[in-house]
Write a protein that holds these residues in place. Structure first.
Motif, mmCIF file in Angstrom:
data_model
loop_
_atom_site.group_PDB
_atom_site.id
_atom_site.type_symbol
_atom_site.label_atom_id
_atom_site.label_comp_id
_atom_site.label_asym_id
_atom_site.label_seq_id
_atom_site.Cartn_x
_atom_site.Cartn_y
_atom_site.Cartn_z
ATOM 1 N N ALA A 1 0.701 -1.153 -0.048
ATOM 2 C CA ALA A 1 -0.175 0.187 0.005
ATOM 3 C C ALA A 1 0.850 1.216 -0.062
ATOM 4 O O ALA A 1 0.440 2.410 -0.611
ATOM 5 N N LYS A 2 1.952 1.201 0.478
ATOM 6 C CA LYS A 2 3.027 2.599 0.542
ATOM 7 C C LYS A 2 3.480 2.666 -0.704
ATOM 8 O O LYS A 2 4.017 3.803 -0.860
ATOM 9 N N ASN A 3 3.598 1.671 -1.576
ATOM 10 C CA ASN A 3 4.324 1.779 -2.772
ATOM 11 C C ASN A 3 3.455 1.026 -3.630
ATOM 12 O O ASN A 3 4.216 -0.122 -4.449
ATOM 13 N N PRO A 4 2.425 1.170 -4.142
ATOM 14 C CA PRO A 4 1.520 0.152 -5.032
ATOM 15 C C PRO A 4 2.019 -0.320 -6.433
ATOM 16 O O PRO A 4 1.959 -1.426 -6.898
ATOM 17 N N ARG A 5 2.826 0.830 -7.084
ATOM 18 C CA ARG A 5 3.144 0.448 -8.470
ATOM 19 C C ARG A 5 4.447 0.811 -8.559
ATOM 20 O O ARG A 5 4.988 1.651 -7.941
ATOM 21 N N ALA A 6 5.274 0.147 -9.558
ATOM 22 C CA ALA A 6 6.653 0.427 -9.688
ATOM 23 C C ALA A 6 6.953 0.017 -11.047
ATOM 24 O O ALA A 6 6.177 -0.524 -11.908
ATOM 25 N N GLU A 7 8.415 0.251 -11.653
ATOM 26 C CA GLU A 7 8.970 -0.331 -12.655
ATOM 27 C C GLU A 7 9.800 -1.124 -12.815
ATOM 28 O O GLU A 7 10.163 -1.719 -13.632
ATOM 29 N N ALA A 8 10.275 -1.379 -11.722
ATOM 30 C CA ALA A 8 11.437 -2.366 -11.566
ATOM 31 C C ALA A 8 11.816 -2.956 -10.078
ATOM 32 O O ALA A 8 11.106 -2.274 -9.120
ATOM 33 N N VAL A 9 12.274 -4.199 -10.208
ATOM 34 C CA VAL A 9 12.440 -4.881 -8.955
ATOM 35 C C VAL A 9 14.031 -5.520 -8.958
ATOM 36 O O VAL A 9 14.149 -6.146 -10.232
ATOM 37 N N ALA A 10 14.698 -5.285 -7.988
ATOM 38 C CA ALA A 10 16.127 -5.786 -7.904
ATOM 39 C C ALA A 10 16.001 -6.752 -6.780
ATOM 40 O O ALA A 10 15.636 -6.647 -5.870
ATOM 41 N N VAL A 11 16.685 -8.157 -7.060
ATOM 42 C CA VAL A 11 16.987 -9.027 -5.865
ATOM 43 C C VAL A 11 18.363 -9.701 -5.934
ATOM 44 O O VAL A 11 19.178 -9.438 -6.959
ATOM 45 N N GLY B 1 -2.718 -11.969 2.035
ATOM 46 C CA GLY B 1 -3.468 -12.454 3.029
ATOM 47 C C GLY B 1 -3.124 -13.854 3.354
ATOM 48 O O GLY B 1 -3.157 -14.351 4.417
ATOM 49 N N SER B 2 -2.660 -14.420 2.297
ATOM 50 C CA SER B 2 -2.070 -15.915 2.553
ATOM 51 C C SER B 2 -0.705 -15.775 3.569
ATOM 52 O O SER B 2 -0.510 -16.730 4.409
ATOM 53 N N ALA B 3 -0.072 -14.791 3.404
ATOM 54 C CA ALA B 3 1.199 -14.492 4.224
ATOM 55 C C ALA B 3 0.814 -14.408 5.675
ATOM 56 O O ALA B 3 1.529 -14.840 6.688
ATOM 57 N N TYR B 4 -0.493 -13.569 5.708
ATOM 58 C CA TYR B 4 -0.614 -13.242 7.114
ATOM 59 C C TYR B 4 -1.227 -14.484 7.780
ATOM 60 O O TYR B 4 -1.203 -14.838 9.234
ATOM 61 N N ALA B 5 -1.963 -15.324 6.947
ATOM 62 C CA ALA B 5 -2.392 -16.557 7.669
ATOM 63 C C ALA B 5 -1.387 -17.582 8.267
ATOM 64 O O ALA B 5 -1.501 -18.280 9.069
ATOM 65 N N GLN B 6 -0.179 -17.415 7.684
ATOM 66 C CA GLN B 6 0.820 -18.297 8.218
ATOM 67 C C GLN B 6 1.965 -17.280 8.884
ATOM 68 O O GLN B 6 3.028 -17.666 9.111
ATOM 69 N N PHE B 7 1.701 -16.291 9.440
ATOM 70 C CA PHE B 7 2.376 -15.465 10.305
ATOM 71 C C PHE B 7 3.681 -14.826 9.443
ATOM 72 O O PHE B 7 4.992 -14.770 10.305
ATOM 73 N N MET B 8 3.651 -14.664 8.224
ATOM 74 C CA MET B 8 4.619 -14.261 7.426
ATOM 75 C C MET B 8 4.589 -13.222 6.509
ATOM 76 O O MET B 8 5.147 -12.854 5.588
ATOM 77 N N GLU B 9 3.648 -12.503 7.147
ATOM 78 C CA GLU B 9 3.638 -11.101 6.200
ATOM 79 C C GLU B 9 4.560 -10.021 6.226
ATOM 80 O O GLU B 9 4.702 -9.051 5.472
ATOM 81 N N ASN B 10 5.455 -10.253 7.531
ATOM 82 C CA ASN B 10 6.627 -9.465 7.392
ATOM 83 C C ASN B 10 7.881 -9.966 6.352
ATOM 84 O O ASN B 10 8.767 -9.403 6.315
ATOM 85 N N GLU B 11 7.869 -11.147 5.947
ATOM 86 C CA GLU B 11 8.803 -11.857 5.145
ATOM 87 C C GLU B 11 8.146 -11.869 3.729
ATOM 88 O O GLU B 11 9.061 -12.082 2.752
ATOM 89 N N LYS B 12 7.111 -12.053 3.501
ATOM 90 C CA LYS B 12 6.752 -12.239 1.836
ATOM 91 C C LYS B 12 5.141 -11.704 1.724
ATOM 92 O O LYS B 12 4.671 -11.298 2.738
ATOM 93 N N GLY B 13 4.449 -11.841 0.407
ATOM 94 C CA GLY B 13 3.159 -11.370 0.265
ATOM 95 C C GLY B 13 3.109 -10.219 -0.472
ATOM 96 O O GLY B 13 2.110 -9.735 -1.067
ATOM 97 N N SER B 14 4.346 -9.335 -0.513
ATOM 98 C CA SER B 14 4.403 -8.165 -1.451
ATOM 99 C C SER B 14 5.445 -7.945 -1.862
ATOM 100 O O SER B 14 6.908 -8.387 -1.364
#
Length: 563
Positions: free
Chosen positions: A48-58, A504-517
């Motif tokens: 929600a803080k940054n809904p759209r972008a042009e690039a992702v680096a990993v 939503g699924s990340a929250y269900a497994q207590f991992m909303e801070n690790e994945k899901g966005s």
């Protein structure tokens, strides 16, 4: 006969335990830490803080940047491979909230009976029996009452007179057996219905061959036990499931693993660097498997994690065993089949709350959901921390409006599978027009603030593909779009459905801070799509292609988009 079956299962489980004890521990193999910059993309971050972008680096398995292509290409990221996505859409990896991976892999290695009439199924059984020796078991899956309304053992007896036959109904809550298989199970006209199950009988009191829920006995596990005892077959089943997951953008699965042997195999894949989907492995409550799982399961966060303990409170709609407040429209007097009494449910949940153990309760019908919530409410009164456990209700197919508010207040997560809403006409037949309109209250739960997660229940609903699942959540129509929706007010928007499938699924497994966005610092799990699911007509969503899947910063599937 039942004692022999029980002893056989116990013996097989004992052998599995011995094998587990003798297995050497894995040694982790190092993986090349290739960094990537995916640019010139349409990135839907679900942040929600940054809904759209042009690039992702990993890099190093994590997301290190989300923003503009210009800033991404200017990053000081040594050795990073720059991939121009030419405007294609990038989303977080799908997190399936409810799957049966061993069953799903096995599912695609057996004859598929979905959409076939009783006579067509008999023809398939005859052809399969011709390939086997007398006495060998013939298996199949996913027949249903829509096309085969009156399954009977006589049809299967004629098709396979020399072989036992056991065909799973698509929900996984019923099976159709022939006379030889019924004899193996020790079932005849004098056999009483087991607790939590039904032996369907004809007007003369003879078993028809259809067994519902607990009446299936240990036979449903028999084929899986054989798979577990054959390393080659076990790996083939898991490899098939992993292939399907990565080809469809599923980077995480919350899995009804139940037994430790599959968990240990996934753990070994993880350490070998060949696991392409993350697994949250569940135990099964009220079962000897629960003890074995606790003794022998192994975990490696964030690839193989410990999930909740799974319990069943009722059956399924299609088998008329989901526990309802009012009877089924087409079976007056049948309210479904509870697995536990309200008192037993309360004890299970009280004991779990006392030890701060997370539970996932299968509950299809409104009466089942009410009773599970009643028990959670009692537990929360005694143990206030129960709300923080994020107790889960799986499926949530019909519920009383008042229970939606209770779910929010009690902090219960609704784990739904929109595939279940793919046949409005069947829902009307089972529930009646007025009640069917209230089924699958996804929008109402979201609006009330209930945490909602989306998944597939693979292979129970036959299909499992996330984009098809989102199509059902958004349209509530049949696959061809010809029928539905019964209640358009309960349709989700594409954005809501995507959120539930990821955050939503990340929250269900207590991992909303690790994945899901797609957020800096989170796990590098992402999917490349051919189109933007939020900017096409709803009926086009199911046709969007998964072009690439990245899990933990590794490209695990590429249809050519990343060349």
């Amino acid at each position: 006969m039942k004692k022999k079956i029980a002893l056989g299962v116990a013996g097989a489980l004992a052998l599995i335990v011995i094998v587990l004890m003798l297995l050497p521990g894995p040694s982790r193999k190092g993986l090349p830490e290739q960094a990537y910059i995916f640019h010139n993309a349409n990135v839907i971050t679900v942040d929600a803080k940054n809904p759209r972008a042009e690039a992702v680096a990993v890099a190093g398995g994590k997301i290190v940047f989300v923003g503009s292509s210009k800033d991404a290409l200017a990053l000081a990221l040594p050795g990073a491979k720059k991939i121009d996505l030419k405007g294609k859409t990038v989303i977080p990896g799908f997190n399936d909230n409810h799957a049966h991976t061993l069953a799903a892999g096995n599912f695609y290695l057996q004859p598929l009976l979905w959409g076939k009439t009783c006579e067509e199924i008999a023809a398939v059984v005859k052809a399969e029996a011709a390939k086997k020796k007398p006495g060998e078991l013939v298996l199949g899956n996913s027949w249903d009452y829509d096309k085969c309304p009156k399954p009977d053992k006589a049809l299967l007896d004629a098709a396979a007179p020399d072989n036992p036959v056991f065909l799973m109904q698509y929900s996984g809550h019923a099976a159709w057996a022939n006379s030889k298989k019924l004899k193996d199970l020790g079932i005849d006209r004098n056999t009483p219905d087991p607790k939590g199950g039904q032996i369907v009988r004809n007007e003369k009191g003879e078993p028809t061959g259809v067994l519902r829920d607990e009446a299936m006995g240990s036979s449903a596990y028999g084929d899986f036990l054989k798979a577990l005892l054959s390393d080659e077959r076990h790996r083939a089943i898991i490899d098939k499931a992993l292939q399907l997951y990565r080809e469809n953008g599923i980077t995480s699965v919350q899995d009804n693993t139940w037994e430790p042997f599959t968990n240990r195999l996934l753990y070994r894949y993880d350490f070998a660097g060949t696991l392409t989907t993350r697994f949250d492995c569940w135990a099964q409550g009220d079962s000897v498997l629960h003890t074995l799982f606790n003794w022998f399961a192994k975990f490696d966060d964030p690839w193989v994690t410990r999930g909740p303990v799974k319990y069943f409170s009722d059956g399924a709609f299609s088998t008329r065993t989901g526990w309802l407040t009012a009877p089924y429209a087409d079976e007056p007097g049948n309210y479904g089949s509870p697995r536990y009494t309200p008192e037993e449910l309360t004890k299970i949940i009280m004991d779990a709350a006392a030890t701060k153990t997370r539970l996932a309760f299968h509950a299809i019908g409104d009466r089942a959901i009410t009773e599970v919530l009643n028990a959670i409410e009692k537990a929360q009164e005694k143990y206030p921390w129960t709300k923080d456990l994020r107790m889960r209700i799986e499926h949530v197919q019909i519920m009383k409006p008042a229970d939606i508010e209770r779910m929010k207040r009690l902090g219960v997560v609704a784990c739904v599978q929109p595939f279940a809403a793919c046949n409005p006409e069947k829902d009307v037949k089972l529930l009646g027009q007025a009640r069917a309109r209230t089924a699958y209250p996804y929008k109402s739960m979201l609006a009330a603030g209930v945490p909602v997660a989306i998944g597939s229940d693979a292979p129970a609903e036959v299909d499992f593909q996330p984009l098809l699942n989102i199509y059902y959540a958004v349209t509530r129509k049949t696959k061809d779009g010809a029928v539905g929706p019964l209640n358009a007010a309960e349709c989700l928007t594409p954005e809501e459905a995507l959120y539930c499938y990821t955050m939503g699924s990340a929250y269900a497994q207590f991992m909303e801070n690790e994945k899901g966005s797609l957020t800096k610092g989170k796990l590098a799990d992402l999917v490349v799509l051919s189109k933007d699911l939020t900017r096409v007509a709803p009926n086009e969503i199911k046709g969007i292609e998964v072009l690439a899947t990245v899990t933990g910063g590794r490209i695990v599937y590429d249809k050519g988009a990343l060349q």
